[in-house]
Design an enzyme around this catalytic site. Structure first.
Site, PDB file in Angstrom:
ATOM      1  N   GLY A  68       0.698  -0.910  -0.106  1.00  0.00           N
ATOM      2  CA  GLY A  68       0.084  -0.235  -0.126  1.00  0.00           C
ATOM      3  C   GLY A  68       1.151   1.101   0.236  1.00  0.00           C
ATOM      4  O   GLY A  68       0.555   2.001  -0.683  1.00  0.00           O
ATOM      5  N   ASN A 145      -7.888   3.837   8.244  1.00  0.00           N
ATOM      6  CA  ASN A 145      -7.318   2.776   9.383  1.00  0.00           C
ATOM      7  C   ASN A 145      -7.949   2.708  10.841  1.00  0.00           C
ATOM      8  O   ASN A 145      -7.077   1.829  11.224  1.00  0.00           O
ATOM      9  CB  ASN A 145      -6.001   2.466   8.682  1.00  0.00           C
ATOM     10  CG  ASN A 145      -5.263   3.917   9.072  1.00  0.00           C
ATOM     11  OD1 ASN A 145      -5.854   4.674   8.341  1.00  0.00           O
ATOM     12  ND2 ASN A 145      -4.372   4.568   9.730  1.00  0.00           N
ATOM     13  N   ALA A 194      -2.012  -6.305  -0.275  1.00  0.00           N
ATOM     14  CA  ALA A 194      -2.466  -7.504   0.252  1.00  0.00           C
ATOM     15  C   ALA A 194      -2.539  -8.408   1.627  1.00  0.00           C
ATOM     16  O   ALA A 194      -3.528  -8.959   1.893  1.00  0.00           O
ATOM     17  CB  ALA A 194      -1.631  -8.724  -0.705  1.00  0.00           C
ATOM     18  N   THR A 231      12.272  -6.960 -11.237  1.00  0.00           N
ATOM     19  CA  THR A 231      10.925  -8.297 -10.915  1.00  0.00           C
ATOM     20  C   THR A 231      10.028  -8.674 -10.526  1.00  0.00           C
ATOM     21  O   THR A 231      10.492  -8.104  -9.201  1.00  0.00           O
ATOM     22  CB  THR A 231      12.137  -9.321 -11.237  1.00  0.00           C
ATOM     23  OG1 THR A 231      13.304  -8.702 -11.809  1.00  0.00           O
ATOM     24  CG2 THR A 231      11.701 -10.797 -11.250  1.00  0.00           C
ATOM     25  N   CYS A 319       5.285   5.732  18.778  1.00  0.00           N
ATOM     26  CA  CYS A 319       6.228   5.532  19.685  1.00  0.00           C
ATOM     27  C   CYS A 319       6.913   7.104  18.782  1.00  0.00           C
ATOM     28  O   CYS A 319       7.710   6.767  17.627  1.00  0.00           O
ATOM     29  CB  CYS A 319       7.119   5.426  19.750  1.00  0.00           C
ATOM     30  SG  CYS A 319       7.799   5.594  21.433  1.00  0.00           S
TER      31      CYS A 319
HETATM   32  N1  PLP Z   1      -2.776   2.864   3.664  1.00  0.00           N
HETATM   33  C1  PLP Z   1      -3.657   2.351   4.634  1.00  0.00           C
HETATM   34  C2  PLP Z   1      -5.144   3.203   4.866  1.00  0.00           C
HETATM   35  C3  PLP Z   1      -3.482   1.386   5.819  1.00  0.00           C
HETATM   36  O1  PLP Z   1      -3.980   1.584   6.675  1.00  0.00           O
HETATM   37  C4  PLP Z   1      -2.137   1.099   5.592  1.00  0.00           C
HETATM   38  C5  PLP Z   1      -1.002  -0.153   6.310  1.00  0.00           C
HETATM   39  O2  PLP Z   1      -1.474   0.590   7.945  1.00  0.00           O
HETATM   40  C6  PLP Z   1      -1.308   1.293   4.556  1.00  0.00           C
HETATM   41  C7  PLP Z   1      -1.345   2.396   3.306  1.00  0.00           C
HETATM   42  C8  PLP Z   1      -0.053   0.637   4.222  1.00  0.00           C
HETATM   43  O3  PLP Z   1      -0.386  -0.980   3.608  1.00  0.00           O
HETATM   44  P1  PLP Z   1       1.253  -2.039   3.783  1.00  0.00           P
HETATM   45  O4  PLP Z   1       1.890  -2.120   4.708  1.00  0.00           O
HETATM   46  O5  PLP Z   1       0.791  -2.345   2.378  1.00  0.00           O
HETATM   47  O6  PLP Z   1       2.630  -0.625   3.070  1.00  0.00           O
END
Ligand code: PLP
Length: 378
Positions: A68, A145, A194, A231, A319
């Site tokens: 992500g 999140n 993933a 790759t 932290c």
């Molecule tokens: N975006 C959101 C909303 C997330 O909660 C997270 C991971 O906590 C990420 C992006 C980052 O994803 P990754 O851990 O695959 O880099």
């Protein structure tokens, strides 16, 4: 262990693990033209089809990445390195906020952050007030999140694109938890990871609508149609494909049960612990997330107590240099710094059982009263 930290990461599905193990034996480079390479290529392309299907995208618009974080960076640096104005929600993940901060310094981009209301609801109209003509990019996450708020991406995208802006949505937490359709949402970019949907860590994808700019972050080979050099992580991608298929097949049937367990957990804790309240519960939320503010109990201490009792949760504070700093997203919702540090996030998955919920309510309730009786309060 009662695992209630699924927004941090989820357990690898056995079927995804199997696909990964199978792929370890396909050691050819998917760019090689011989049979060994072609077999690896087939695995990658099958996975691409599954990931595309999960979000209603054409497979050729899917770019595999390392997760992500990279997907967000790829979208943002591709769309906005030329300068201009960018609008984001004030509760974006650090992997969106940090690239924008960097662009503000290196490219003179002006970043405008729009906060959701106190109940965590993002009003599309309020965000769009900031999308003046000349806005290059709008970043609106599909689901938050920390408290699970689900945002009106479709409405934002339609109107922002009509004003000439590109639209990126971080759907890392939404995928597999709420339906996603990039055609309906009409976004230009969408980030996936993933390991939030029972796939492996270190693999993700960016949906980039055909024709939008995509500039590889690291220059190199021509993989992923020249959009992401290097790759491909074939085992990770193969497992991601399986996890995406399972997520799609299970979503409709399981979201209701997960939400019912989350609601039971939340009402159980709110009934048992005086002064506790759920952040953002008045708005639309992911079915699996509950962020609970414990009025006078430090989140960090409660987390440690719960961990000792075998319950894994997380807190919104991070932290930095030895001190706990409150989560910017929770502050953006109007929580005081003291309150933001007293928020504990419980995030469920399809594997969370009713029995685990009952046990968690009992453990939290006992921990809270013991902390209060020992004056271990904020
Ligand atoms: N975006 C959101 C909303 C997330 O909660 C997270 C991971 O906590 C990420 C992006 C980052 O994803 P990754 O851990 O695959 O880099």
């Amino acid at each position: 262990m009662i695992y209630l930290d699924n927004n941090a990461s989820t357990k690898l599905d056995p079927e995804a693990r199997e696909a990964m193990e199978l792929a370890f034996d396909l050691f050819g480079n998917p760019s090689s033209v011989h049979g060994e390479g072609r077999r690896a290529r087939r695995m990658v392309e099958e996975a691409r089809d599954e990931v595309a299907t999960l979000i209603g995208a054409p497979p050729e618009d899917i770019v595999f990445t390392s997760g992500g974080t990279e997907s967000n960076a790829l979208a943002i640096f591709s769309a906005a390195s030329g300068g201009g104005r960018i609008v984001e929600t004030a509760v974006e993940h650090p992997s969106v906020r940090a690239p924008l901060e960097r662009l503000a310094v290196t490219s003179g981009v002006t970043v405008v952050a729009v906060a959701p209301g106190p109940e965590g609801t993002l009003e599309a109209g309020r965000l769009l007030e900031a999308v003046v003509p000349g806005t290059r990019l709008v970043c609106v996450m599909a689901a938050n999140n920390e408290y699970g708020g689900v945002f009106p991406v479709e409405k934002v995208a339609r109107l922002a694109r009509a004003r000439g802006a590109l639209v990126h949505t971080d759907a890392v937490q939404a995928a597999g938890r709420v339906p996603i359709d990039v055609v309906l949402w009409d976004v230009d970019y969408l980030a996936l990871s993933a390991h939030k949907l029972h796939g492996p860590k270190g693999v993700g994808a960016l949906y980039a609508r055909r024709g939008v700019p995509v500039e590889p972050l690291a220059p190199g080979g021509g993989q992923e149609r020249r959009r992401r050099a290097g790759t491909e992580n074939v085992p990770g991608i193969a497992a991601f494909g399986v996890a995406a298929r399972l997520a799609r097949q299970r979503l409709a049937a399981e979201a209701g049960a997960i939400a019912a367990r989350r609601d039971a957990l939340e009402s159980g804790i709110l009934d048992a612990v005086a002064g506790a309240r759920a952040v953002g519960a008045g708005g639309v939320r992911l079915p699996n997330t509950s962020a609970i503010l414990f009025e006078d109990l430090p989140g960090e201490s409660l987390l440690i107590r719960l961990d000792l009792e075998g319950v894994a949760v997380s807190v919104g504070s991070a932290c930095s240099s030895g001190t706990m700093s409150p989560s910017p997203a929770l502050l953006a919702l109007g929580l005081t710094p003291a309150h933001a540090k007293n928020v504990v996030r419980f995030s469920l998955s399809r594997l969370t059982t009713g029995q685990e919920i009952e046990r968690t309510v009992a453990i939290v309730s006992r921990a809270a009263s013991e902390m209060r009786s020992r004056k271990d309060v904020a």
